[in-house]
Design an enzyme around this catalytic site. Structure first.
Site, PDB file in Angstrom:
ATOM      1  N   HIS A 122      12.617  10.245  49.251  1.00 31.90           N
ATOM      2  CA  HIS A 122      14.253  10.323  49.172  1.00 31.90           C
ATOM      3  C   HIS A 122      14.526  11.543  48.264  1.00 31.90           C
ATOM      4  CE1 HIS A 122      12.006   8.573  45.369  1.00 31.90           C
ATOM      5  NE2 HIS A 122      13.355   9.033  44.753  1.00 31.90           N
ATOM      6  N   ASP A 177       4.910   2.498  42.932  1.00 33.27           N
ATOM      7  CA  ASP A 177       5.840   2.749  41.713  1.00 33.27           C
ATOM      8  C   ASP A 177       5.402   1.918  40.683  1.00 33.27           C
ATOM      9  OD1 ASP A 177       7.919   3.390  40.211  1.00 33.27           O
ATOM     10  OD2 ASP A 177       9.591   2.589  41.662  1.00 33.27           O
ATOM     11  N   ASP A 237       9.459   5.407  45.158  1.00 36.33           N
ATOM     12  CA  ASP A 237      10.550   4.453  44.157  1.00 36.33           C
ATOM     13  C   ASP A 237      11.074   3.302  44.953  1.00 36.33           C
ATOM     14  OD1 ASP A 237       9.693   6.782  43.050  1.00 36.33           O
ATOM     15  OD2 ASP A 237      11.698   7.338  42.356  1.00 36.33           O
ATOM     16  N   ASP A 294      12.769  25.916  31.945  1.00 35.56           N
ATOM     17  CA  ASP A 294      13.806  25.036  32.940  1.00 35.56           C
ATOM     18  C   ASP A 294      13.155  24.023  33.503  1.00 35.56           C
ATOM     19  OD1 ASP A 294      15.469  27.286  32.096  1.00 35.56           O
ATOM     20  OD2 ASP A 294      15.210  28.624  34.001  1.00 35.56           O
ATOM     21  N   GLY A 303      16.908   1.627  39.260  1.00 36.13           N
ATOM     22  CA  GLY A 303      16.832   1.372  40.843  1.00 36.13           C
ATOM     23  C   GLY A 303      15.174   1.565  41.072  1.00 36.13           C
ATOM     24  N   HIS A 304      14.239   0.971  39.881  1.00 29.71           N
ATOM     25  CA  HIS A 304      13.127   0.513  40.059  1.00 29.71           C
ATOM     26  C   HIS A 304      12.770  -0.852  39.725  1.00 29.71           C
ATOM     27  CE1 HIS A 304      11.922   4.752  40.165  1.00 29.71           C
ATOM     28  NE2 HIS A 304      13.100   5.147  39.265  1.00 29.71           N
ATOM     29  N   ASP A 310      10.755  29.393  34.381  1.00 25.12           N
ATOM     30  CA  ASP A 310      11.772  29.776  33.472  1.00 25.12           C
ATOM     31  C   ASP A 310      12.824  30.952  34.011  1.00 25.12           C
ATOM     32  OD1 ASP A 310      13.457  30.895  31.296  1.00 25.12           O
ATOM     33  OD2 ASP A 310      11.598  31.557  29.957  1.00 25.12           O
TER      34      ASP A 310
END
Ligand SMILES: [Zn+2]
Ligand SMILES: [Zn+2]
Length: 568
Positions: free
Chosen positions: A79, A201, A169, A56, A373-374, A449
């Protein structure tokens, strides 16, 4: 990128260890250890690669932290994105350190921890951007940055050995939708005070120029909303509250009503509204059930599923399996996001299906409905010229992006030896005049998982890969307590061949096993492990020759008691 050998009598020890986020976009986690006091920066998750079947999510390996548990002073969160906070529900039960973050970040984390029933045990502290917190020998100051989620900050960790900056970021947006935007003044001050090491970043290090302002997206949305003759169905990242605010604004501007759909969208929408990050009039908001009561050109539906996730609202809409809504040909569907690398196929399938339903679909950055957003190269340079770090560790990027970032930094005059392209787990040590790579600690990915954390390792994964490729072939042999065969061998298969049309092959395989067993009996070999190995090798070879496939072969030996043999 080698280091000078350092002379011994160093007292201050400032170490930096990335536990994730290097050579990948995801599971960001960085450890700063000053003289045995540890501050953790972010604790994110990563989404599994295609070959990680059934996994997952992936979280960082925290063995190093578990070994140094008593040294951990705090966790600071930059964030509220999953790649920065998503691992906490799995990590907190093992290392319960106080957590610091801005209001929205803590708000989103709190909701997440509630899902896991961990809200009571977690120690959460809200910090204002630009606030300075003193923890042990550290003074930690946050600074406002721009990103695709409000309340994003970077941190400067001030230690007697020097200052460490974690940008997290960022982009530079001069016309932000909300808030005051990047705090250039603070960044310049931090740079002036002196930065020993910066972790920065690298996501968009391959892209030249500047990233567009979020403001532009708002203008485009208004145009689209006005021009559309029917309903607008718009998908974006649930966490991109700026984008959601702009969708709200465009809804008002075009005289429409807004319905919010999709679990994660509804959740974030509520949290953001409650904490004051989203402004919407109660008259604008309607329930999804109410959409049918309004004429089509008065409605906007905000939903999730920009990545084509099969269970998402947008994917359901595209395949007419949504419980409450159905696409009609006058609909305009806007996907206000780009596919994250790896998701392109799912996204294009969703877009195709939406077109099949007759909708008009607006997607991809070219239409101006999405900006990153970067920061691009010019912004990365601007950050470096504000901070002027002595050492740079490019983080938050695939390997090639780290390299591009390093090249930019070199052009900016940072010493090549002082730019560190490292791996997750690399232990780096810095002093005011030197830095060096010491060693490394475990820093792979831990697979989650379902309810299992870390129980799916490479062995399980390899089995899943074999099963998914060529299926399974089971051989059952029943023996008595003297290891004499009393029934079988029987063979079964799943996902290997279509049994009904392969009876001959299965018969031959059964004979093959019978021969192996006969051979072993003659040699008086009766230990189960040897029997299983011989059967496996022989059947595997036989099936490969006959079919060119290598299914997983599972020999099962069952022993039954003599009485049973006698009676049945
Ligand atoms: Zn982010
Ligand atoms: Zn991130």
């Amino acid at each position: 990128m080698r280091f000078k050998i350092k002379k011994k009598k160093q007292v201050d020890k400032l170490q930096i260890i990335p536990l994730g986020g290097i050579g990948e976009i995801g599971k960001n986690m960085f450890v700063v250890n000053y003289n045995g006091e540890i501050i953790i920066l972010d604790a994110g998750l990563a989404f599994p690669e295609d070959e990680m079947l059934g996994v997952d999510i992936v979280i960082p390996d925290i063995s190093y932290l578990l070994e140094n548990k008593d040294k951990i002073k705090a966790i600071f969160l930059s964030h509220g994105h999953e790649d920065h906070i998503g691992a906490l529900p799995y990590i907190l039960p093992k290392i319960n350190a106080p957590i610091y973050g801005t209001k929205l970040t803590i708000g989103l984390l709190r909701a997440k921890l509630e899902e896991f029933g961990l809200q009571r045990s977690a120690e959460l502290y809200e910090v204002r951007a630009d606030e300075e917190v003193k923890i042990g020998s550290f003074r930690i100051q946050s600074f406002t940055t721009n990103h695709s989620i409000p309340d994003s900050v970077g941190f400067v960790l001030k230690t007697p050995a020097g200052n460490v900056v974690y940008t997290s970021d960022f982009k530079f947006d001069h016309t932000p939708v909300q808030g005051k935007g990047t705090d250039f003044h603070s960044l310049a001050e931090i740079g002036k005070e002196g930065v020993l090491v910066a972790l920065a970043d690298s996501t968009n290090a391959e892209r030249s120029g500047y990233t567009c302002s979020e403001f532009k997206v708002g203008e485009t949305l208004k145009e689209i909303f006005l021009a559309a003759e029917g309903r607008i169905i718009i998908a974006t990242f649930a966490s991109n509250i700026y984008r959601i605010q702009q969708i709200v604004n465009a809804t008002n501007f075009s005289g429409r009503k807004l319905a919010v759909d999709g679990r994660s969208m509804v959740n974030v929408f509520e949290i953001a509204q409650k904490l004051g990050y989203l402004r919407i009039s109660p008259f604008t908001l309607i329930d999804v059930e109410e959409v049918k009561n309004f004429s089509d050109n008065r409605v906007v539906v905000l939903t999730t599923g920009t990545q084509g996730e099969p269970m998402s609202a947008l994917a359901r809409l595209s395949s007419s399996t949504h419980r409450k809504l159905e696409i009609v040909p006058s609909d305009t569907v806007v996907i206000a996001a780009n596919p994250i690398p790896g998701n392109e196929k799912l996204v294009s399938r969703t877009i195709d299906n939406l077109f099949r339903q007759g909708a008009k679909v607006i997607y991809e950055a070219i239409t101006g409905v999405h900006v990153s957003g970067h920061g691009n190269q010019e912004e990365l340079k601007l950050m470096l010229s504000l901070l002027r770090p002595k050492y740079l560790i490019p983080v938050h990027g695939e390997y090639r992006q780290l390299i591009h970032h390093a090249e930019l930094a070199e052009k900016m005059g940072i010493n090549k030896e002082n730019i560190l392209i490292v791996d997750n787990g690399t232990v780096m040590e810095f002093s005011s005049d030197q830095g060096k790579i010491l060693s490394s600690v475990p820093a792979g990915g831990i697979f989650v998982d379902g309810l299992g954390v870390g129980d799916v390792g490479n062995v399980v994964l390899r089995d899943r890969q074999v099963l998914s490729r060529d299926g399974i072939f089971i051989v059952v042999i029943t023996v008595d307590n003297k290891a004499r065969i009393v029934s079988g061998p029987d063979v079964f298969s799943r996902g290997f061949v279509y049994v009904k049309e392969s009876e001959e092959l299965l018969e031959e395989a059964r004979d093959n096993v019978a021969k192996v067993l006969e051979n072993l009996t003659q040699k008086k070999i009766s230990d189960w492990a040897t029997i299983k190995n011989n059967v496996r090798d022989s059947v595997s070879k036989f099936l490969w020759e006959k079919t060119g496939r290598r299914p997983m072969i599972l020999p099962i030996i069952m022993e039954i008691s003599p009485e049973k043999t006698r009676h049945g």
